[in-house]
Design a protein around this motif. Sequence first.
Motif, PDB file in Angstrom:
ATOM      1  N   LEU A 109       0.838  -1.202   0.000  1.00  0.00           N
ATOM      2  CA  LEU A 109       0.000   0.000   0.000  1.00  0.00           C
ATOM      3  C   LEU A 109       0.872   1.251   0.000  1.00  0.00           C
ATOM      4  O   LEU A 109       0.544   2.267  -0.592  1.00  0.00           O
ATOM      5  N   LYS A 110       2.003   1.160   0.681  1.00  0.00           N
ATOM      6  CA  LYS A 110       2.903   2.309   0.756  1.00  0.00           C
ATOM      7  C   LYS A 110       3.589   2.542  -0.591  1.00  0.00           C
ATOM      8  O   LYS A 110       3.607   3.653  -1.109  1.00  0.00           O
ATOM      9  N   ILE A 111       4.149   1.450  -1.172  1.00  0.00           N
ATOM     10  CA  ILE A 111       4.843   1.568  -2.457  1.00  0.00           C
ATOM     11  C   ILE A 111       3.919   2.166  -3.501  1.00  0.00           C
ATOM     12  O   ILE A 111       4.318   2.993  -4.317  1.00  0.00           O
ATOM     13  N   ASN A 112       2.678   1.745  -3.487  1.00  0.00           N
ATOM     14  CA  ASN A 112       1.752   2.186  -4.532  1.00  0.00           C
ATOM     15  C   ASN A 112       1.068   3.500  -4.202  1.00  0.00           C
ATOM     16  O   ASN A 112       0.167   3.932  -4.921  1.00  0.00           O
ATOM     17  N   GLU A 113       1.502   4.128  -3.112  1.00  0.00           N
ATOM     18  CA  GLU A 113       0.967   5.439  -2.724  1.00  0.00           C
ATOM     19  C   GLU A 113      -0.555   5.470  -2.795  1.00  0.00           C
ATOM     20  O   GLU A 113      -1.164   6.295  -3.471  1.00  0.00           O
ATOM     21  N   VAL A 114      -1.136   4.502  -2.066  1.00  0.00           N
ATOM     22  CA  VAL A 114      -2.592   4.379  -2.101  1.00  0.00           C
ATOM     23  C   VAL A 114      -3.262   5.600  -1.465  1.00  0.00           C
ATOM     24  O   VAL A 114      -4.300   6.056  -1.913  1.00  0.00           O
ATOM     25  N   VAL A 115      -2.624   6.150  -0.427  1.00  0.00           N
ATOM     26  CA  VAL A 115      -3.167   7.374   0.169  1.00  0.00           C
ATOM     27  C   VAL A 115      -2.634   8.555  -0.633  1.00  0.00           C
ATOM     28  O   VAL A 115      -1.445   8.792  -0.653  1.00  0.00           O
ATOM     29  N   PRO A 116      -3.509   9.277  -1.333  1.00  0.00           N
ATOM     30  CA  PRO A 116      -3.018  10.365  -2.172  1.00  0.00           C
ATOM     31  C   PRO A 116      -2.394  11.485  -1.333  1.00  0.00           C
ATOM     32  O   PRO A 116      -2.783  11.692  -0.193  1.00  0.00           O
ATOM     33  N   GLU A 117      -1.418  12.163  -1.933  1.00  0.00           N
ATOM     34  CA  GLU A 117      -0.729  13.262  -1.243  1.00  0.00           C
ATOM     35  C   GLU A 117      -1.709  14.292  -0.717  1.00  0.00           C
ATOM     36  O   GLU A 117      -1.563  14.792   0.377  1.00  0.00           O
ATOM     37  N   ASP A 118      -2.706  14.593  -1.531  1.00  0.00           N
ATOM     38  CA  ASP A 118      -3.683  15.603  -1.157  1.00  0.00           C
ATOM     39  C   ASP A 118      -4.240  15.336   0.228  1.00  0.00           C
ATOM     40  O   ASP A 118      -4.438  16.245   1.021  1.00  0.00           O
ATOM     41  N   ASN A 119      -4.488  14.059   0.502  1.00  0.00           N
ATOM     42  CA  ASN A 119      -5.087  13.724   1.780  1.00  0.00           C
ATOM     43  C   ASN A 119      -4.170  14.013   2.936  1.00  0.00           C
ATOM     44  O   ASN A 119      -4.595  14.438   3.992  1.00  0.00           O
ATOM     45  N   LYS A 120      -2.864  13.739   2.715  1.00  0.00           N
ATOM     46  CA  LYS A 120      -1.916  14.002   3.791  1.00  0.00           C
ATOM     47  C   LYS A 120      -1.841  15.502   4.043  1.00  0.00           C
ATOM     48  O   LYS A 120      -1.806  15.945   5.183  1.00  0.00           O
ATOM     49  N   ILE A 121      -1.831  16.282   2.955  1.00  0.00           N
ATOM     50  CA  ILE A 121      -1.773  17.738   3.110  1.00  0.00           C
ATOM     51  C   ILE A 121      -2.998  18.221   3.885  1.00  0.00           C
ATOM     52  O   ILE A 121      -2.896  19.031   4.798  1.00  0.00           O
ATOM     53  N   LEU A 122      -4.157  17.673   3.511  1.00  0.00           N
ATOM     54  CA  LEU A 122      -5.389  18.091   4.177  1.00  0.00           C
ATOM     55  C   LEU A 122      -5.361  17.756   5.663  1.00  0.00           C
ATOM     56  O   LEU A 122      -5.745  18.585   6.496  1.00  0.00           O
ATOM     57  N   VAL A 123      -4.901  16.539   5.989  1.00  0.00           N
ATOM     58  CA  VAL A 123      -4.852  16.180   7.407  1.00  0.00           C
ATOM     59  C   VAL A 123      -3.909  17.126   8.143  1.00  0.00           C
ATOM     60  O   VAL A 123      -4.235  17.644   9.217  1.00  0.00           O
ATOM     61  N   GLY A 124      -2.745  17.394   7.539  1.00  0.00           N
ATOM     62  CA  GLY A 124      -1.775  18.296   8.157  1.00  0.00           C
ATOM     63  C   GLY A 124      -2.375  19.674   8.391  1.00  0.00           C
ATOM     64  O   GLY A 124      -2.326  20.214   9.501  1.00  0.00           O
ATOM     65  N   LEU A 125      -3.001  20.215   7.352  1.00  0.00           N
ATOM     66  CA  LEU A 125      -3.573  21.554   7.487  1.00  0.00           C
ATOM     67  C   LEU A 125      -4.714  21.576   8.492  1.00  0.00           C
ATOM     68  O   LEU A 125      -4.872  22.534   9.244  1.00  0.00           O
ATOM     69  N   SER A 126      -5.500  20.478   8.527  1.00  0.00           N
ATOM     70  CA  SER A 126      -6.629  20.515   9.446  1.00  0.00           C
ATOM     71  C   SER A 126      -6.166  20.388  10.888  1.00  0.00           C
ATOM     72  O   SER A 126      -6.816  20.917  11.793  1.00  0.00           O
ATOM     73  N   VAL A 127      -5.017  19.719  11.110  1.00  0.00           N
ATOM     74  CA  VAL A 127      -4.490  19.681  12.477  1.00  0.00           C
ATOM     75  C   VAL A 127      -4.043  21.085  12.889  1.00  0.00           C
ATOM     76  O   VAL A 127      -4.323  21.543  14.012  1.00  0.00           O
ATOM     77  N   LEU A 128      -3.402  21.794  11.956  1.00  0.00           N
ATOM     78  CA  LEU A 128      -3.036  23.189  12.238  1.00  0.00           C
ATOM     79  C   LEU A 128      -4.292  24.021  12.514  1.00  0.00           C
ATOM     80  O   LEU A 128      -4.308  24.876  13.395  1.00  0.00           O
ATOM     81  N   PHE A 129      -5.307  23.728  11.737  1.00  0.00           N
ATOM     82  CA  PHE A 129      -6.591  24.421  11.905  1.00  0.00           C
ATOM     83  C   PHE A 129      -7.121  24.219  13.324  1.00  0.00           C
ATOM     84  O   PHE A 129      -7.539  25.150  14.000  1.00  0.00           O
ATOM     85  N   LEU A 130      -7.082  22.965  13.763  1.00  0.00           N
ATOM     86  CA  LEU A 130      -7.550  22.643  15.117  1.00  0.00           C
ATOM     87  C   LEU A 130      -6.737  23.415  16.137  1.00  0.00           C
ATOM     88  O   LEU A 130      -7.254  23.902  17.141  1.00  0.00           O
ATOM     89  N   LEU A 131      -5.436  23.542  15.853  1.00  0.00           N
ATOM     90  CA  LEU A 131      -4.548  24.270  16.745  1.00  0.00           C
ATOM     91  C   LEU A 131      -5.009  25.730  16.877  1.00  0.00           C
ATOM     92  O   LEU A 131      -5.062  26.279  17.973  1.00  0.00           O
ATOM     93  N   VAL A 132      -5.366  26.324  15.728  1.00  0.00           N
ATOM     94  CA  VAL A 132      -5.858  27.706  15.756  1.00  0.00           C
ATOM     95  C   VAL A 132      -7.110  27.789  16.630  1.00  0.00           C
ATOM     96  O   VAL A 132      -7.254  28.675  17.476  1.00  0.00           O
ATOM     97  N   CYS A 133      -8.017  26.812  16.436  1.00  0.00           N
ATOM     98  CA  CYS A 133      -9.245  26.812  17.217  1.00  0.00           C
ATOM     99  C   CYS A 133      -8.925  26.724  18.704  1.00  0.00           C
ATOM    100  O   CYS A 133      -9.584  27.352  19.532  1.00  0.00           O
ATOM    101  N   LEU A 134      -7.908  25.941  19.036  1.00  0.00           N
ATOM    102  CA  LEU A 134      -7.557  25.780  20.446  1.00  0.00           C
ATOM    103  C   LEU A 134      -6.987  27.065  21.018  1.00  0.00           C
ATOM    104  O   LEU A 134      -7.336  27.467  22.131  1.00  0.00           O
ATOM    105  N   VAL A 135      -6.095  27.698  20.257  1.00  0.00           N
ATOM    106  CA  VAL A 135      -5.523  28.963  20.723  1.00  0.00           C
ATOM    107  C   VAL A 135      -6.641  29.973  20.930  1.00  0.00           C
ATOM    108  O   VAL A 135      -6.682  30.692  21.926  1.00  0.00           O
ATOM    109  N   ASN A 136      -7.550  29.967  19.971  1.00  0.00           N
ATOM    110  CA  ASN A 136      -8.714  30.834  20.052  1.00  0.00           C
ATOM    111  C   ASN A 136      -9.484  30.576  21.345  1.00  0.00           C
ATOM    112  O   ASN A 136      -9.822  31.482  22.107  1.00  0.00           O
TER     113      ASN A 136
END
Lengths: 403, 433
Positions: free
Chosen positions: B295-322
């Motif tokens: 699954l890893k070799i074939n990059e089954v999880v598209p890059e877009d998804n990883k970027i989205l998860v990363g950004l949404s964790v940052l997003f959650l961080l903003v909400c927490l600071v807020n």
Amino acid sequence: MLQIKPILSTLMRNKSGPILLLIQIILSVAIVANASFIISERIALMDRDSGTAEEEVFNFRLYSFDSSIELESQLQRDIRTIRDLPGVMDASATSMVPLSGGGWSSGYTVGNTEETAKDTESAAVYYGDEHMLNTLGVDLIEGRNFYEEEVLTGSPDLATHGIVSKAFAKASWGDEPAIGQIMYAGDFGDKPIQIIGVVDKLQGAWVNSSYLDNSVILNINLVNVFTKVLVRAEVGTLAQLKEAIPAALHKDNRNRVIEGFTLISEHRKRVYRNHELMATVLSMMVVLLLLITSLGLAGMVMFNIERRTKQIGTRRALGAKKRDIISFFLVENYIICLVGGVIGGLVAVQLGQQLMSVYSLPKLEPIYPIMTIMGLLLLTTVAVILPARKAAKISPAIATRSV
Amino acid sequence: MFFYYLDLAWRSIKKTPLLSLLMVLAISIGIGITITTLNVYQLMSENPAGDRSDKLHGVQLWSQGKDAWKEFNGQVTYQDAYNLRKSDVPVRQTAMFVTGLALQTEDPDFSPLLESVRVTDSDFFEMFSVPFLYGKAWDKGVDTEAMYQVVINEDLNKQLFSGENSIGKTLYLDRKPYQIVGVTKAWSPSPLYYDVTTGAFKDSAKLFVPFSLAPIEEYQSWGNNQSWKREPINNYSQRLSSEMHWIQYWVEVQDDKQRDEYAEWLTRYVEQQQLIGRFESPEAAAKVSNVEQWLKINEVVPEDNKILVGLSVLFLLVCLVNMLGLLLAKFLKRAPEVGVRRAIGASRAQIFSQHMVEVGLIGFGGGLLGLLWAWGSLSMLSAHFDLEAALTQLDLTMWIVAPSIAIFAALIAGVYPAWRICSTNPSAHLKSQ
């Protein structure tokens, strides 16, 4: 005039609130800048023109599972039948459909001598007849179309004439005229194909490939049990042709499966779906993030106003105008926003670089953090002014009441 | 005590409804976005092979020439697949690809359907744990002595035979009669790990036919066909003897020892092929990867998804600071009240835990609301983009994950404000009362 000094000392007296706001702004700028950059990049990708009449052209699949069918003559009869149907403008068998995500691609050998021969970039390969240009609705800008007698029927190896897209001509021959050039389907000298025409634009099937605009049309009617047929018809006639085409073809021979009627515009939607999804989710994120940041800011200002009621009242009693009170809060906000924005911009660039090195994203353009900071300044002005106007209404009498 | 604090927390929340609502909203939106992206990510990166992940291995061969592809291809050539099947090291093994065939029944009025069909060996069903409703896979003998037999799935059985036991009945594929030997239960692993060549998130085939029929029936390949060599492929026998990669190959081994043994066998196979002039590249080699690696070799999880998860964790961080900022404001406003409580004997620890309970309650509310957002956004996305249902249903674990993240995040955000409030000097506030 802007009272920066007293504002700074107010900020310094109670650090935790402003620091939190600062962190929030830094993170927001970093996220929003990168997200909006990715969004605009995806939108630019989706905006690319395929060169075809996307609303008029559709394709379907034709699978002949009866081995007694004489494929070649059957296909010619079928295509003629389709062209005669009402609403149909033209039709052609094809090896692939633009933007459909599946098809043929190949590189060719070009050059004048064996020593200087080189491989071209890959190109999408359309096999079709003299009706293909009109069926796709592409613009021929140089040279000519195939003559009817030039079109051969059978296997891909027979190709002798080619029409190429402008992008492919430029990539293969640079500024030399493409018309009259020879490219080889095999090694140098093997299976020559003469270029007779150039079309302005024709995209291949794979929108994420680096050679999307490289296309070649070759003079072959492919004969295969599994055929794709392109049809150009008046807009809105697909629903009716979906019934009419299988009926007409089944009347000739029932032993075929006819299915998969899809407009190129529908292929477009499907093939760009992931990009659209990404852009949508990111846009959602940006809007919500800005909403939360400004709501949070408004909340903080409201709280500050309550805490500083006495201070405000005293200042008003000492002659400060309402304007001064509002500008006090605004300037305080701008200081935090600008500092946060600048640091946030730097973090955004850093984040962009990380994303670029780990994932295949292009470099973040500086305009995005700048635009984000501008937008944020505008937004926070609104978020601050509303509660600050309330603060300005505090009567000087309040200040003296509870001392 | 806990319930008393809960009661206090509820009163405090009611006292400042707007501010509390703002906090719940902030955290719920953060959670909603995070859960949405995390849910899609989790479903995409799930290893559907479960505990068989370490036993099943995809096989790759670097059979290309010197200057061809600079990496292992995900598929192998027919001739290699043919040779690999002769190995007796693995417990089970299968070569396979997807084709499409016209399906008819004995009913002359049944209008033919074009169905995708997996061409594979009898071991396939055992290897990938395919459950059977009726019958079983074709006999092992059929893998060498081809017979016209077919396994169909439950859906198709319902459609054609209204769900009755159809073993022994006849189907027509491309006008040839095939005998049904098995009906599988509804089964569709996601991602479809054994064949990710044309997208990992689609349904498994409805029909399965023996691989040994391929050279006889000349099934067309509906998957990826990749060639590095310019060679004429105008008919099926040329295809079978070509260097084109178009067959997936999987083996099942008992344990790591057997896997090493098989890897060794493959190395010898590569050397033997080099003697007859194939595998010309100096990098020629063989590689086996278990499902997780695959699954890893074939990059089954598209890059877009990883970027989205990363950004949404940052997003959650903003909400927490807020939220942290708002909590701080709210708690400090209540300082005089806390001063009184401290003065009449509440300890710092009690004040601290009282406020943490309040924060936890807000977090819990945010988590629940966040789930609602996530559910809403997932349904909206799936409706608008016509996504595979497998990717947009809210995973069951999320019902636990979302409130947990929310409460945990809220508690972290609450530590500082709660500490600030419990560490203030009561006398300062009592004075100004």
